[in-house]
Design an enzyme around this catalytic site. Sequence first.
Site, PDB file in Angstrom:
ATOM      1  N   ARG A 193      -1.126 -12.257  12.574  1.00 28.83           N
ATOM      2  CA  ARG A 193      -1.442 -10.862  12.270  1.00 28.83           C
ATOM      3  C   ARG A 193      -2.273 -10.755  10.997  1.00 28.83           C
ATOM      4  O   ARG A 193      -3.231  -9.981  10.916  1.00 28.83           O
ATOM      5  CB  ARG A 193      -0.131 -10.078  12.116  1.00 28.83           C
ATOM      6  CG  ARG A 193      -0.311  -8.575  12.153  1.00 28.83           C
ATOM      7  CD  ARG A 193       1.033  -7.918  12.438  1.00 28.83           C
ATOM      8  NE  ARG A 193       1.529  -7.172  11.300  1.00 28.83           N
ATOM      9  CZ  ARG A 193       2.765  -7.228  10.835  1.00 28.83           C
ATOM     10  NH1 ARG A 193       3.642  -8.028  11.394  1.00 28.83           N
ATOM     11  NH2 ARG A 193       3.139  -6.483   9.819  1.00 28.83           N
ATOM     12  N   LYS A 207       0.820  -1.222   0.000  1.00 26.51           N
ATOM     13  CA  LYS A 207       0.000   0.000   0.000  1.00 26.51           C
ATOM     14  C   LYS A 207       0.849   1.266   0.000  1.00 26.51           C
ATOM     15  O   LYS A 207       0.562   2.211  -0.738  1.00 26.51           O
ATOM     16  CB  LYS A 207      -0.913   0.033   1.229  1.00 26.51           C
ATOM     17  CG  LYS A 207      -2.151  -0.800   1.129  1.00 26.51           C
ATOM     18  CD  LYS A 207      -3.135  -0.442   2.235  1.00 26.51           C
ATOM     19  CE  LYS A 207      -2.483  -0.503   3.614  1.00 26.51           C
ATOM     20  NZ  LYS A 207      -3.383   0.001   4.672  1.00 26.51           N
ATOM     21  N   ARG A 228      12.453  -9.979   6.278  1.00 27.19           N
ATOM     22  CA  ARG A 228      13.289  -8.883   6.780  1.00 27.19           C
ATOM     23  C   ARG A 228      14.366  -9.395   7.739  1.00 27.19           C
ATOM     24  O   ARG A 228      14.107 -10.227   8.601  1.00 27.19           O
ATOM     25  CB  ARG A 228      12.406  -7.845   7.483  1.00 27.19           C
ATOM     26  CG  ARG A 228      13.190  -6.650   8.013  1.00 27.19           C
ATOM     27  CD  ARG A 228      12.282  -5.501   8.408  1.00 27.19           C
ATOM     28  NE  ARG A 228      11.222  -5.921   9.326  1.00 27.19           N
ATOM     29  CZ  ARG A 228      10.342  -5.078   9.847  1.00 27.19           C
ATOM     30  NH1 ARG A 228      10.378  -3.801   9.507  1.00 27.19           N
ATOM     31  NH2 ARG A 228       9.416  -5.521  10.686  1.00 27.19           N
TER      32      ARG A 228
END
Length: 217
Positions: free
Chosen positions: A171, A13, A127
């Site tokens: 999540r 986004k 990451r």
Amino acid sequence: MNIVLMGLPGAGKGTQADRIVEKYGTPHISTGDMFRAAIQEGTELGVKAKSFMDQGALVPDEVTIGIVRERLSKSDCDNGFLLDGFPRTVPQAEALDQLLADMGRKIEHVLNIQVEKEELIARLTGRRICKVCGTSYHLLFNPPQVEGKCDKDGGELYQRADDNPDTVTNRLEVNMNQTAPLLAFYDSKEVLVNINGQKDIKDVFKDLDVILQGNGQ
């Protein structure tokens, strides 16, 4: 044009919002930015929001809506806006519709960037961070030259606890459950457009741009 941008964590986004802003000059308005600005300006609603945030409590909808109203009333939003992170629930969406109606406006596009769950997990768990200097890498998009070592100082790379697969999966599931009713709401309003977010960044923006130029469904 008045836009709501949606998508699960890792869908890209932020990247696409930057491109929309760059091309159209539309202000990118995120919930966090709105709260920070209201608090910094010391508005009545900002003070109220800060009191809840300082307690670790959710800011009530009426306060959030008030802050949204203040932000959308500013002159840079006269020709449109790009909302990111709001609304999060159907009641918030209904309240947004009402406040926009009071301003003689409405949501024109709800752009939902869709990416498969497995791809999102790969993006979010890739990451790695250097223990020495804090430099961030990504195993897919920005890998280190030597596996497990920082390019700058040779420091060991580690994965943050909230980037592990179990945490990321949980999540995503929470987000999916929360956004499903909101997507259905906007679908019923015939303003929802689903965008394939698994393409190259440039191609995703091309698809978004077609919609924003009024040439897509």
